[in-house]
Design a protein around this motif. Structure first.
Motif, PDB file in Angstrom:
ATOM      1  N   PHE A  24      11.786 -24.634  32.048  1.00 41.19           N
ATOM      2  CA  PHE A  24      11.920 -23.213  32.089  1.00 41.19           C
ATOM      3  C   PHE A  24      10.707 -22.502  32.993  1.00 41.19           C
ATOM      4  CE2 PHE A  24      15.250 -23.275  28.794  1.00 41.19           C
ATOM      5  CZ  PHE A  24      14.720 -24.368  28.069  1.00 41.19           C
ATOM      6  N   GLY A  76      10.596 -28.387  27.304  1.00 42.20           N
ATOM      7  CA  GLY A  76      11.331 -28.741  25.913  1.00 42.20           C
ATOM      8  C   GLY A  76      10.955 -30.322  25.829  1.00 42.20           C
ATOM      9  N   GLN A  77      10.520 -30.471  24.523  1.00 42.19           N
ATOM     10  CA  GLN A  77      10.327 -31.975  24.424  1.00 42.19           C
ATOM     11  C   GLN A  77      10.627 -32.217  22.831  1.00 42.19           C
ATOM     12  OE1 GLN A  77       6.308 -33.823  25.036  1.00 42.19           O
ATOM     13  NE2 GLN A  77       7.600 -35.316  26.334  1.00 42.19           N
ATOM     14  N   GLY A  78      11.137 -33.182  22.310  1.00 43.05           N
ATOM     15  CA  GLY A  78      11.173 -33.607  20.973  1.00 43.05           C
ATOM     16  C   GLY A  78      11.658 -32.752  20.263  1.00 43.05           C
ATOM     17  N   THR A  79      11.310 -32.494  19.044  1.00 42.92           N
ATOM     18  CA  THR A  79      12.027 -31.557  17.786  1.00 42.92           C
ATOM     19  C   THR A  79      11.602 -30.313  18.428  1.00 42.92           C
ATOM     20  OG1 THR A  79      10.004 -31.935  16.763  1.00 42.92           O
ATOM     21  CG2 THR A  79      11.628 -33.355  16.172  1.00 42.92           C
ATOM     22  N   GLU A  80      12.521 -29.735  19.245  1.00 39.56           N
ATOM     23  CA  GLU A  80      12.433 -28.193  19.340  1.00 39.56           C
ATOM     24  C   GLU A  80      11.181 -27.647  19.765  1.00 39.56           C
ATOM     25  OE1 GLU A  80      16.225 -29.259  17.908  1.00 39.56           O
ATOM     26  OE2 GLU A  80      15.540 -27.443  19.079  1.00 39.56           O
ATOM     27  N   LYS A  81      10.212 -28.392  20.336  1.00 37.48           N
ATOM     28  CA  LYS A  81       9.007 -27.931  20.629  1.00 37.48           C
ATOM     29  C   LYS A  81       9.011 -27.533  22.206  1.00 37.48           C
ATOM     30  CE  LYS A  81       6.286 -30.095  17.152  1.00 37.48           C
ATOM     31  NZ  LYS A  81       4.892 -30.942  16.854  1.00 37.48           N
ATOM     32  N   LEU A  82       8.337 -26.320  22.593  1.00 40.17           N
ATOM     33  CA  LEU A  82       8.522 -25.951  24.077  1.00 40.17           C
ATOM     34  C   LEU A  82       6.823 -25.953  24.054  1.00 40.17           C
ATOM     35  CD1 LEU A  82      10.354 -24.803  26.001  1.00 40.17           C
ATOM     36  CD2 LEU A  82       9.614 -22.399  25.207  1.00 40.17           C
ATOM     37  N   PHE A  83       6.519 -26.632  25.287  1.00 40.93           N
ATOM     38  CA  PHE A  83       5.021 -26.468  25.616  1.00 40.93           C
ATOM     39  C   PHE A  83       4.946 -25.967  27.078  1.00 40.93           C
ATOM     40  CE2 PHE A  83       3.836 -29.602  22.730  1.00 40.93           C
ATOM     41  CZ  PHE A  83       5.060 -30.518  22.245  1.00 40.93           C
ATOM     42  N   MET A 125      14.610 -30.429  29.769  1.00 40.37           N
ATOM     43  CA  MET A 125      14.534 -28.837  29.970  1.00 40.37           C
ATOM     44  C   MET A 125      13.346 -28.482  30.797  1.00 40.37           C
ATOM     45  SD  MET A 125      17.651 -28.567  28.581  1.00 40.37           S
ATOM     46  CE  MET A 125      17.927 -26.883  28.386  1.00 40.37           C
TER      47      MET A 125
END
Lengths: 113, 115
Positions: A33, A96-103, A31
């Protein structure tokens, strides 16, 4: 965590021109954005960049004004078209990566004269 | 649509003291995620802490902890032993489950840390 490089870091543009912002991630992500942060305001989601298909835009944002490309799983561009002073904002790429984390990338500071 | 409200545009805390930033949200969902992000002058958005709504236990990350009150739809951030490097804009954010990673953000609270 993903390392996100965003270019340019800042730019000053003339009214009526267009600017393309690049977002490069150091790993494949599902993902991506694009957010806008107007002066003194919070972040507003512009669109989800979909790999291999057209971006999904949020209400109030249209493809003609903010065309987005996502040619692969590590790269995306956002173009701000036919700019006006009202487009002066920070534009942020996020993944978006991994456990619901947004960087987030460090953003592009755009000023339109 | 979900809304996130941060009622404190600015807060100030002395170094080594504790400060609490407030956040309320509006949703009809029963399961969701809540986040606090920090944005220093570098503009980089940094995830501070996250909370799953189905978990009753409040999340904690070192000096950062939350007070999650689901019935009241409240999600405050407590910063203990404040440091000069904590000075930044703090954004509260909400995300529905199964909505991808897209977040709804509050308007932010500017935290000033004084020596």
């Amino acid at each position: 965590s993903a390392v996100i490089s965003q270019k340019p870091s800042r730019d000053i543009c003339q009214r009526g021109t267009s600017l393309t912002i690049q977002c490069q991630v150091d790993s494949q992500v599902t993902m991506m954005f694009w957010y806008r942060q107007q002066p003194g305001q919070s972040l507003t989601l512009i669109a989800t960049a979909n790999q291999g298909s057209e971006a999904t835009y949020e209400s109030g944002f249209v493809i003609d004004k903010f065309p987005i490309s996502r040619p692969n799983l590590t790269f995306s561009t956002l173009t701000v078209s036919n700019m006006s002073p009202e487009d002066s904002s920070i534009y942020l790429c996020s993944v978006g990566q991994g456990t619901e984390k947004l960087f987030f990338g460090s953003g592009t500071q755009l000023s339109v004269l | 649509a979900q809304t996130v409200t941060q009622s404190q545009p600015e807060m100030s805390v002395q170094e080594a003291e504790t400060v609490t930033l407030s956040c309320t949200y509006d949703t009809s969902e029963s399961d969701y995620y809540l986040f606090w992000y920090k944005q220093p002058p570098s503009r980089q958005m940094i995830l501070v802490i996250r909370q799953e709504a189905y978990k009753q236990q409040n999340a904690t990350e070192n000096r950062f902890s939350v007070n999650f009150q689901k019935a009241a739809k409240s999600f405050s951030l407590k910063i203990s032993d404040s440091q000069l490097g904590d000075a930044a804009m703090y954004f509260c954010a909400y995300r529905r489950v199964n909505s991808g990673y897209a977040l709804n953000f509050g308007k932010g609270t500017s935290l000033l840390v004084t020596p």
